[in-house]
Design a protein around this motif. Structure first.
Motif, PDB file in Angstrom:
ATOM      1  N   UNK A  80       0.829  -1.204   0.000  1.00 31.42           N
ATOM      2  CA  UNK A  80       0.000   0.000   0.000  1.00 31.42           C
ATOM      3  C   UNK A  80       0.865   1.257   0.000  1.00 31.42           C
ATOM      4  N   UNK A  81       1.922   1.229   0.789  1.00 29.45           N
ATOM      5  CA  UNK A  81       2.843   2.381   0.825  1.00 29.45           C
ATOM      6  C   UNK A  81       3.478   2.591  -0.537  1.00 29.45           C
ATOM      7  N   UNK A  82       3.843   1.499  -1.202  1.00 30.67           N
ATOM      8  CA  UNK A  82       4.442   1.615  -2.532  1.00 30.67           C
ATOM      9  C   UNK A  82       3.448   2.170  -3.534  1.00 30.67           C
ATOM     10  N   UNK A  83       2.199   1.724  -3.448  1.00 33.35           N
ATOM     11  CA  UNK A  83       1.173   2.220  -4.371  1.00 33.35           C
ATOM     12  C   UNK A  83       0.920   3.708  -4.178  1.00 33.35           C
ATOM     13  N   UNK A  84       0.881   4.126  -2.921  1.00 32.95           N
ATOM     14  CA  UNK A  84       0.673   5.559  -2.659  1.00 32.95           C
ATOM     15  C   UNK A  84       1.847   6.382  -3.179  1.00 32.95           C
ATOM     16  N   UNK A  85       3.066   5.876  -2.982  1.00 29.52           N
ATOM     17  CA  UNK A  85       4.248   6.592  -3.465  1.00 29.52           C
ATOM     18  C   UNK A  85       4.273   6.659  -4.983  1.00 29.52           C
ATOM     19  N   UNK A  86       3.867   5.577  -5.632  1.00 26.72           N
ATOM     20  CA  UNK A  86       3.824   5.573  -7.099  1.00 26.72           C
ATOM     21  C   UNK A  86       2.811   6.581  -7.614  1.00 26.72           C
ATOM     22  N   UNK A  87       1.663   6.663  -6.949  1.00 29.16           N
ATOM     23  CA  UNK A  87       0.638   7.628  -7.366  1.00 29.16           C
ATOM     24  C   UNK A  87       1.132   9.058  -7.195  1.00 29.16           C
ATOM     25  N   UNK A  88       1.769   9.337  -6.066  1.00 29.18           N
ATOM     26  CA  UNK A  88       2.311  10.683  -5.841  1.00 29.18           C
ATOM     27  C   UNK A  88       3.344  11.015  -6.919  1.00 29.18           C
ATOM     28  N   UNK A  89       4.210  10.050  -7.209  1.00 35.43           N
ATOM     29  CA  UNK A  89       5.222  10.266  -8.241  1.00 35.43           C
ATOM     30  C   UNK A  89       4.609  10.502  -9.609  1.00 35.43           C
ATOM     31  N   UNK A  90       3.602   9.702  -9.950  1.00 34.82           N
ATOM     32  CA  UNK A  90       2.939   9.876 -11.243  1.00 34.82           C
ATOM     33  C   UNK A  90       2.233  11.228 -11.317  1.00 34.82           C
TER      34      UNK A  90
END
Length: 202
Positions: free
Chosen positions: A138-148
């Protein structure tokens, strides 16, 4: 243990749902084929997996390396192949294995494509996801979304988008969105109780 098949199918469905938006984003910054390439590659990977003999991420790696065109196809193929290798035979800490594969995939992508964070590419979503995955999917998904999402503020320095200057500002990079969709799919399978928003409202 993460269900690779479930991740593949959820990722494929998410890309089906986002196809029109991914295509529109790429029409503004590239040649408009990213949505078709990503969707087509995922459809072929599902079929390859269903034919048997390979894991879900092995199917993804094979299809994207061998069958998907454009700049992104081979790069995504490298990522999927490294994740497949890392997950092979691991049933203890799947987040760690997935993270190790994603980290190796990031290194391979940067070695081939030479993109860095801030260049407005898929690396802008993948690098923060790799950094965050020790805290879970979940943390990785949130970070990926922020990055995108952050790529909407960047001027492209790589690929076709670099030729259109500031015209792409205000909209995220389609490749970064594609990566964010992958990590969203993995998080919703591995940590179904976590609240994770996907890119583009998915």
């Amino acid at each position: 243990m993460i269900d690779q098949e479930a991740v593949l199918r959820r990722y494929a469905q998410a890309v089906e749902d986002a196809h029109a938006e991914l295509t529109e984003l790429d029409q503004r910054s590239g040649d408009g084929d990213f949505g078709d390439n990503l969707r087509g590659g995922l459809r072929k990977a599902v079929a390859r997996f269903e034919a048997g003999g390979v894991s879900a991420f092995e199917a993804l790696g094979e299809e994207f390396l061998d069958e998907v065109g454009g700049t992104s196809g081979p790069l995504l193929g490298l990522l999927f192949t490294e994740i497949a290798h890392a997950l092979d035979g691991r049933d203890d800490d799947q987040a760690a294995a997935f993270g190790a594969g994603a980290k190796a995939g990031l290194a391979a992508i940067q070695r081939v494509g030479e993109a860095e964070v801030g260049d407005r590419t898929l690396v802008d979503a993948l690098a923060p996801a790799v950094a965050a995955i020790p805290q879970g999917f979940a943390a990785a998904a949130r970070a990926a979304k922020v990055g995108a999402d952050h790529t909407a503020e960047l001027r492209a320095r790589m690929g076709r988008a670099s030729y259109v200057g500031d015209r792409v500002k205000g909209e995220p990079d389609p490749g970064a969105v594609g990566i964010a969709l992958l990590f969203w799919a993995a998080a919703t399978v591995a940590e179904p109780k976590a609240e994770v928003d996907g890119p583009l409202g998915h």
